[in-house]
Design a protein around this motif. Structure first.
Motif, PDB file in Angstrom:
ATOM      1  N   ASN A  33      73.351 115.718 -44.248  1.00  9.58           N
ATOM      2  CA  ASN A  33      73.770 114.861 -43.558  1.00  9.58           C
ATOM      3  C   ASN A  33      73.963 115.511 -42.254  1.00  9.58           C
ATOM      4  O   ASN A  33      74.833 116.398 -42.363  1.00  9.58           O
TER       5      ASN A  33
ATOM      6  N   CYS B 143      75.442 111.577 -38.739  1.00  9.45           N
ATOM      7  CA  CYS B 143      75.950 110.481 -39.835  1.00  9.45           C
ATOM      8  C   CYS B 143      77.164 109.496 -39.117  1.00  9.45           C
ATOM      9  O   CYS B 143      78.026 109.922 -38.808  1.00  9.45           O
TER      10      CYS B 143
ATOM     11  N   SER C 158      78.598 107.803 -41.385  1.00  9.54           N
ATOM     12  CA  SER C 158      79.710 107.499 -42.658  1.00  9.54           C
ATOM     13  C   SER C 158      79.470 105.996 -43.148  1.00  9.54           C
ATOM     14  O   SER C 158      80.608 105.256 -43.251  1.00  9.54           O
TER      15      SER C 158
ATOM     16  N   CYS D 104      73.379 105.044 -47.155  1.00  5.75           N
ATOM     17  CA  CYS D 104      72.114 105.921 -47.158  1.00  5.75           C
ATOM     18  C   CYS D 104      70.975 105.361 -48.058  1.00  5.75           C
ATOM     19  O   CYS D 104      69.839 105.408 -47.645  1.00  5.75           O
TER      20      CYS D 104
ATOM     21  N   CYS E 220      68.346 105.383 -43.168  1.00  4.96           N
ATOM     22  CA  CYS E 220      69.158 105.537 -42.011  1.00  4.96           C
ATOM     23  C   CYS E 220      68.472 105.238 -40.718  1.00  4.96           C
ATOM     24  O   CYS E 220      67.529 106.142 -40.514  1.00  4.96           O
TER      25      CYS E 220
ATOM     26  N   ALA F  33      70.104 110.260 -39.637  1.00  3.97           N
ATOM     27  CA  ALA F  33      71.136 110.985 -40.113  1.00  3.97           C
ATOM     28  C   ALA F  33      70.854 111.902 -41.476  1.00  3.97           C
ATOM     29  O   ALA F  33      71.740 112.997 -41.641  1.00  3.97           O
ATOM     30  N   TYR F  34      70.173 111.558 -42.012  1.00  5.36           N
ATOM     31  CA  TYR F  34      70.036 112.278 -43.258  1.00  5.36           C
ATOM     32  C   TYR F  34      68.451 112.758 -43.557  1.00  5.36           C
ATOM     33  O   TYR F  34      67.753 111.976 -42.835  1.00  5.36           O
TER      34      TYR F  34
END
Length: 254
Positions: free
Chosen positions: A214, A225, A227, A231, A235, A239-240
């Motif tokens: 991440n 990410c 938050s 996920c 995304c 971000a991952y």
């Protein structure tokens, strides 16, 4: 009559990659970047980054408020055992009734049915093996000794981590080698308190943020990410690490 006189040239490939999961995506990227003409075959539905169909929906946008129906559970009687199988991403999993397998003992074979495969569904933990792992068979007299050691694969860990973006912190733990990390995700107040309590009582033990794919800093056009805890929907920020957000774009860029 329209005849394609270039059909043989246009449909001849140096390599064919079957499946677009984490391994297939990496294979396509590496082969394309080496100059090969690559064909990727994927049986699942198309999913293109950043257009994940449920990524920005609210709970009330779903007919059953994110709950699975009895039909969902019956159709995907294996997939529904998995913690991330939900009504907001259920279409990404394989239909177990149409793709059964013999289960002598319980075996949760979680299978994606989309471009990106389980790269869209994994937990993103990126922990390096150490020589404690590679030497275990030899030391314990179990099975066959590994033909490699950590030093042999360490440069490849470096290569992968720097491409996909792994957040973490150097801790100097022998059984969990450090890597090429982005800044770690921050612990919350409860985690910080727990860390302090454990490490004050047990100086030889460490409580750390796990090494995860991440992003805490942008990497190759992908955002950090947010938050969002979504996920499992895909995304849109990239971000991952997934095939869709990372290795396929790199392959297409060639």
């Amino acid at each position: 009559m329209n005849l394609n006189g270039k059909a043989k040239v246009e449909n001849t490939y140096d390599a064919i990659v079957v499946g677009s999961g984490i391994s297939g995506g990496w294979a396509a990227k590496e082969l394309c970047e080496k100059g090969l003409k690559v064909l990727m075959l994927e049986r699942g539905k198309n999913v293109e980054h950043p257009n994940y169909p449920t990524a920005t929906k609210d709970p009330w946008d779903f007919p059953h408020r994110l709950r699975l129906t009895q039909e969902d559970k019956e159709k995907c009687y294996v997939q529904s055992r998995h913690y991330s199988y939900r009504s907001d991403n259920k279409d990404w999993y394989i239909n177990d009734k149409e793709n059964p397998y013999t289960e002598v003992k319980r075996f949760d074979w979680v299978r994606g049915d989309v471009v990106g495969g389980r790269s869209l569904l994994w937990a993103r933990m990126c922990l390096r093996w150490s020589d404690l792992d590679f030497e275990a068979n030899a030391k314990e007299g179990i099975a066959i000794d590994w033909p490699i050691r950590y030093k042999d694969i360490a440069p490849w860990y470096d290569y992968v981590e720097q491409f996909i973006g792994v957040s973490g912190q150097a801790e100097g733990i022998a059984q969990l080698p450090d890597g090429k990390f982005l800044p770690p995700l921050e612990m919350n107040c409860v985690e910080k308190y727990f860390k302090g309590s454990v490490e004050s009582q047990f100086p030889d033990r460490k409580v750390i943020m796990s090494r995860v794919a991440n992003l805490t800093q942008p990497v190759k056009g992908r955002g950090i990410c947010q938050s969002r805890d979504l996920c499992h929907r895909g995304c849109p920020y990239g971000a991952y690490f997934s095939t869709n957000a990372s290795t396929l774009p790199a392959a297409f860029a060639t």
